[in-house]
Motif scaffolding. Structure first.
Motif, PDB file in Angstrom:
ATOM      1  N   VAL A   1     -24.400   2.933 -11.439  1.00 56.93           N
ATOM      2  CA  VAL A   1     -23.564   4.033 -10.946  1.00 56.93           C
ATOM      3  C   VAL A   1     -23.258   4.991 -12.093  1.00 56.93           C
ATOM      4  O   VAL A   1     -22.672   4.597 -13.103  1.00 56.93           O
ATOM      5  CB  VAL A   1     -22.255   3.485 -10.334  1.00 56.93           C
ATOM      6  N   LYS A   2     -23.628   6.248 -11.926  1.00 59.66           N
ATOM      7  CA  LYS A   2     -23.447   7.233 -12.998  1.00 59.66           C
ATOM      8  C   LYS A   2     -21.991   7.651 -13.146  1.00 59.66           C
ATOM      9  O   LYS A   2     -21.470   7.751 -14.249  1.00 59.66           O
ATOM     10  CB  LYS A   2     -24.331   8.452 -12.725  1.00 59.66           C
ATOM     11  N   LYS A   3     -21.330   7.924 -12.024  1.00 59.45           N
ATOM     12  CA  LYS A   3     -19.945   8.402 -12.061  1.00 59.45           C
ATOM     13  C   LYS A   3     -19.011   7.227 -11.801  1.00 59.45           C
ATOM     14  O   LYS A   3     -18.420   7.091 -10.723  1.00 59.45           O
ATOM     15  CB  LYS A   3     -19.736   9.501 -11.024  1.00 59.45           C
ATOM     16  N   LEU A   4     -18.862   6.375 -12.808  1.00 59.33           N
ATOM     17  CA  LEU A   4     -18.091   5.132 -12.664  1.00 59.33           C
ATOM     18  C   LEU A   4     -16.920   5.131 -13.632  1.00 59.33           C
ATOM     19  O   LEU A   4     -17.091   5.395 -14.827  1.00 59.33           O
ATOM     20  CB  LEU A   4     -18.995   3.929 -12.932  1.00 59.33           C
ATOM     21  N   LYS A   5     -15.735   4.816 -13.115  1.00 57.72           N
ATOM     22  CA  LYS A   5     -14.532   4.766 -13.942  1.00 57.72           C
ATOM     23  C   LYS A   5     -13.780   3.470 -13.670  1.00 57.72           C
ATOM     24  O   LYS A   5     -13.677   3.016 -12.531  1.00 57.72           O
ATOM     25  CB  LYS A   5     -13.605   5.948 -13.633  1.00 57.72           C
ATOM     26  N   LEU A   6     -13.236   2.878 -14.713  1.00 56.30           N
ATOM     27  CA  LEU A   6     -12.386   1.691 -14.610  1.00 56.30           C
ATOM     28  C   LEU A   6     -10.938   2.139 -14.742  1.00 56.30           C
ATOM     29  O   LEU A   6     -10.558   2.754 -15.736  1.00 56.30           O
ATOM     30  CB  LEU A   6     -12.734   0.684 -15.707  1.00 56.30           C
ATOM     31  N   ILE A   7     -10.136   1.859 -13.705  1.00 58.04           N
ATOM     32  CA  ILE A   7      -8.733   2.273 -13.711  1.00 58.04           C
ATOM     33  C   ILE A   7      -7.842   1.096 -13.324  1.00 58.04           C
ATOM     34  O   ILE A   7      -8.315   0.080 -12.827  1.00 58.04           O
ATOM     35  CB  ILE A   7      -8.471   3.443 -12.741  1.00 58.04           C
ATOM     36  N   LYS A   8      -6.565   1.249 -13.545  1.00 56.02           N
ATOM     37  CA  LYS A   8      -5.580   0.271 -13.096  1.00 56.02           C
ATOM     38  C   LYS A   8      -4.972   0.757 -11.793  1.00 56.02           C
ATOM     39  O   LYS A   8      -4.611   1.924 -11.673  1.00 56.02           O
ATOM     40  CB  LYS A   8      -4.487   0.084 -14.149  1.00 56.02           C
ATOM     41  N   THR A   9      -4.875  -0.136 -10.821  1.00 60.71           N
ATOM     42  CA  THR A   9      -4.261   0.252  -9.547  1.00 60.71           C
ATOM     43  C   THR A   9      -2.905  -0.410  -9.335  1.00 60.71           C
ATOM     44  O   THR A   9      -2.330  -0.319  -8.268  1.00 60.71           O
ATOM     45  CB  THR A   9      -5.187  -0.110  -8.364  1.00 60.71           C
ATOM     46  N   SER A  10      -2.410  -1.087 -10.345  1.00 60.64           N
ATOM     47  CA  SER A  10      -1.089  -1.713 -10.221  1.00 60.64           C
ATOM     48  C   SER A  10      -0.002  -0.650 -10.223  1.00 60.64           C
ATOM     49  O   SER A  10      -0.109   0.370 -10.906  1.00 60.64           O
ATOM     50  CB  SER A  10      -0.855  -2.677 -11.386  1.00 60.64           C
ATOM     51  N   THR A  11       1.047  -0.884  -9.446  1.00 57.42           N
ATOM     52  CA  THR A  11       2.189   0.025  -9.463  1.00 57.42           C
ATOM     53  C   THR A  11       3.296  -0.480 -10.387  1.00 57.42           C
ATOM     54  O   THR A  11       4.382   0.077 -10.438  1.00 57.42           O
ATOM     55  CB  THR A  11       2.756   0.199  -8.040  1.00 57.42           C
TER      56      THR A  11
ATOM     57  N   ASP B   1       1.031  -7.067  13.980  1.00 60.56           N
ATOM     58  CA  ASP B   1       1.139  -6.398  12.681  1.00 60.56           C
ATOM     59  C   ASP B   1       2.479  -5.692  12.485  1.00 60.56           C
ATOM     60  O   ASP B   1       2.776  -5.224  11.377  1.00 60.56           O
ATOM     61  CB  ASP B   1       0.031  -5.344  12.528  1.00 60.56           C
ATOM     62  N   LEU B   2       3.271  -5.610  13.537  1.00 62.52           N
ATOM     63  CA  LEU B   2       4.480  -4.782  13.468  1.00 62.52           C
ATOM     64  C   LEU B   2       5.452  -5.259  12.385  1.00 62.52           C
ATOM     65  O   LEU B   2       6.164  -4.450  11.779  1.00 62.52           O
ATOM     66  CB  LEU B   2       5.177  -4.751  14.832  1.00 62.52           C
ATOM     67  N   HIS B   3       5.473  -6.574  12.129  1.00 63.83           N
ATOM     68  CA  HIS B   3       6.390  -7.082  11.108  1.00 63.83           C
ATOM     69  C   HIS B   3       6.008  -6.612   9.708  1.00 63.83           C
ATOM     70  O   HIS B   3       6.822  -6.660   8.780  1.00 63.83           O
ATOM     71  CB  HIS B   3       6.408  -8.617  11.146  1.00 63.83           C
ATOM     72  N   MET B   4       4.765  -6.131   9.546  1.00 67.06           N
ATOM     73  CA  MET B   4       4.301  -5.659   8.248  1.00 67.06           C
ATOM     74  C   MET B   4       4.715  -4.216   7.962  1.00 67.06           C
ATOM     75  O   MET B   4       4.566  -3.740   6.844  1.00 67.06           O
ATOM     76  CB  MET B   4       2.774  -5.766   8.172  1.00 67.06           C
ATOM     77  N   MET B   5       5.228  -3.525   8.958  1.00 68.41           N
ATOM     78  CA  MET B   5       5.611  -2.116   8.788  1.00 68.41           C
ATOM     79  C   MET B   5       6.981  -2.036   8.106  1.00 68.41           C
ATOM     80  O   MET B   5       7.981  -1.613   8.688  1.00 68.41           O
ATOM     81  CB  MET B   5       5.634  -1.393  10.134  1.00 68.41           C
ATOM     82  N   ASP B   6       7.018  -2.477   6.847  1.00 68.91           N
ATOM     83  CA  ASP B   6       8.296  -2.673   6.164  1.00 68.91           C
ATOM     84  C   ASP B   6       8.572  -1.658   5.061  1.00 68.91           C
ATOM     85  O   ASP B   6       9.557  -1.773   4.325  1.00 68.91           O
ATOM     86  CB  ASP B   6       8.364  -4.093   5.585  1.00 68.91           C
ATOM     87  N   TYR B   7       7.711  -0.667   4.925  1.00 74.11           N
ATOM     88  CA  TYR B   7       7.900   0.320   3.851  1.00 74.11           C
ATOM     89  C   TYR B   7       7.858   1.727   4.415  1.00 74.11           C
ATOM     90  O   TYR B   7       6.908   2.107   5.109  1.00 74.11           O
ATOM     91  CB  TYR B   7       6.829   0.165   2.775  1.00 74.11           C
TER      92      TYR B   7
ATOM     93  N   PHE C   1       0.811  -1.207   0.000  1.00 75.81           N
ATOM     94  CA  PHE C   1       0.000   0.000   0.000  1.00 75.81           C
ATOM     95  C   PHE C   1       0.845   1.258   0.000  1.00 75.81           C
ATOM     96  O   PHE C   1       0.477   2.269  -0.599  1.00 75.81           O
ATOM     97  CB  PHE C   1      -0.951   0.003   1.202  1.00 75.81           C
ATOM     98  N   GLY C   2       1.994   1.200   0.661  1.00 69.66           N
ATOM     99  CA  GLY C   2       2.878   2.361   0.680  1.00 69.66           C
ATOM    100  C   GLY C   2       3.367   2.729  -0.708  1.00 69.66           C
ATOM    101  O   GLY C   2       3.422   3.914  -1.073  1.00 69.66           O
ATOM    102  N   ILE C   3       3.722   1.722  -1.504  1.00 74.95           N
ATOM    103  CA  ILE C   3       4.172   1.976  -2.876  1.00 74.95           C
ATOM    104  C   ILE C   3       3.055   2.624  -3.686  1.00 74.95           C
ATOM    105  O   ILE C   3       3.283   3.553  -4.472  1.00 74.95           O
ATOM    106  CB  ILE C   3       4.645   0.667  -3.530  1.00 74.95           C
ATOM    107  N   PHE C   4       1.830   2.135  -3.498  1.00 74.11           N
ATOM    108  CA  PHE C   4       0.685   2.714  -4.202  1.00 74.11           C
ATOM    109  C   PHE C   4       0.497   4.180  -3.829  1.00 74.11           C
ATOM    110  O   PHE C   4       0.319   5.044  -4.695  1.00 74.11           O
ATOM    111  CB  PHE C   4      -0.578   1.910  -3.891  1.00 74.11           C
ATOM    112  N   LEU C   5       0.546   4.493  -2.530  1.00 73.54           N
ATOM    113  CA  LEU C   5       0.365   5.884  -2.104  1.00 73.54           C
ATOM    114  C   LEU C   5       1.454   6.794  -2.660  1.00 73.54           C
ATOM    115  O   LEU C   5       1.173   7.900  -3.136  1.00 73.54           O
ATOM    116  CB  LEU C   5       0.351   5.960  -0.578  1.00 73.54           C
TER     117      LEU C   5
END
Length: 260
Positions: A178-188, A49-55, A24-28
């Motif tokens: 849904v009127k305001k609908l968009k298809l996007i890519k979320t891959s980094t 969860d602390l081991h996941m704080m890797d970014y 998620f950090g890379i995405f942000l």
């Protein structure tokens, strides 16, 4: 544009730095240049969860507002009204919109605060996979009832909000509602991350790598069954899993492997 962002992931401050799971950090960091500020309303991590704080977040315009520790959904709802409501209220004044990555339990409560200022980012639905939960019967029933209620609320919010999806399947499901609908890519991933190699499959052993969230919903057992069948036919295939694994699924995966 100034935005807030919520998803039910853990994040933590260490000095002047923000740490969170890399996926998620890379995405942000990848979207930060498009906004003046991003106010992230994320849960404080549990000890497990602390081991996941890797970014470590690189962008200087990302701020972390720590919510209460992520616990069961009823406790999260109580914590929202007693502790987190005022954090969302304060950030609303500083933000043009809030992006909510969904499905996520706090969405119905966030809607009370932000109302028409929500951008809904849908990557899943709440009811898929309920039948596959490894939970006691009563708890599973309660989760099912909650998920169906939540899904109705999410659908109503999607209809009146700017809604983006990263799946053609979800897009097709919502396009007539849904009127305001968009298809996007979320891959980094970028084109620079993709390249071909001529030295693959040169040895008897073939290595297959899965990278992503490790859960039954991703079809892990289907892949394992296919690998087993191919190995039984004489192939030498090694299947490597890389990613975050849910603790409940880890036990189920170990039980499956011990029987196969």
């Amino acid at each position: 544009m100034r935005i807030a962002f919520h998803y039910h992931i853990p994040a933590i401050k260490k000095g002047n730095s923000i740490f969170m799971p890399a996926f998620f950090g890379i995405f942000l960091d990848s979207i930060a240049n498009n906004f003046e500020n991003i106010h992230c309303l994320f849960h404080r991590p549990r000890n497990s969860d602390l081991h996941m704080m890797d970014y470590k977040i690189k962008s200087r315009n990302i701020e972390l507002i720590e919510l209460t520790v992520k616990k069961t959904i009823p406790v999260r709802y109580l914590n929202f009204f007693f502790f987190d409501f005022w954090k969302f209220k304060r950030i609303k004044k500083k933000s043009d919109y809030i992006i909510v990555r969904a499905s996520t339990p706090l969405l119905p409560l966030i809607n009370i605060v932000f109302k028409k200022k929500i951008i809904l980012m849908l990557v899943s639905d709440a009811v898929s996979g309920i039948d596959n939960l490894t939970q006691p019967f009563l708890r599973k029933k309660l989760i099912s009832y909650w998920a169906k209620w939540y899904q109705k609320i999410e659908d109503l919010i999607a209809e009146k909000s700017i809604t983006v999806v990263n799946s053609q399947m979800i897009y097709d499901k919502l396009k007539d509602k849904v009127k305001k609908l968009k298809l996007i890519k979320t891959s980094t991933l970028t084109i620079n991350d993709i390249y071909s190699r001529e030295d693959t499959c040169q040895n008897d052993e073939i290595r297959l790598i899965y990278s992503g969230r490790i859960t039954k919903l991703k079809g892990i057992f289907d892949i394992l069954n296919a690998v087993r069948d191919l190995n039984n036919e004489g192939y030498k295939i090694k299947f490597i899993l890389v990613g975050m694994i849910e603790s409940a699924f880890l036990k189920e995966l170990n039980d499956f492997l011990s029987l196969n």
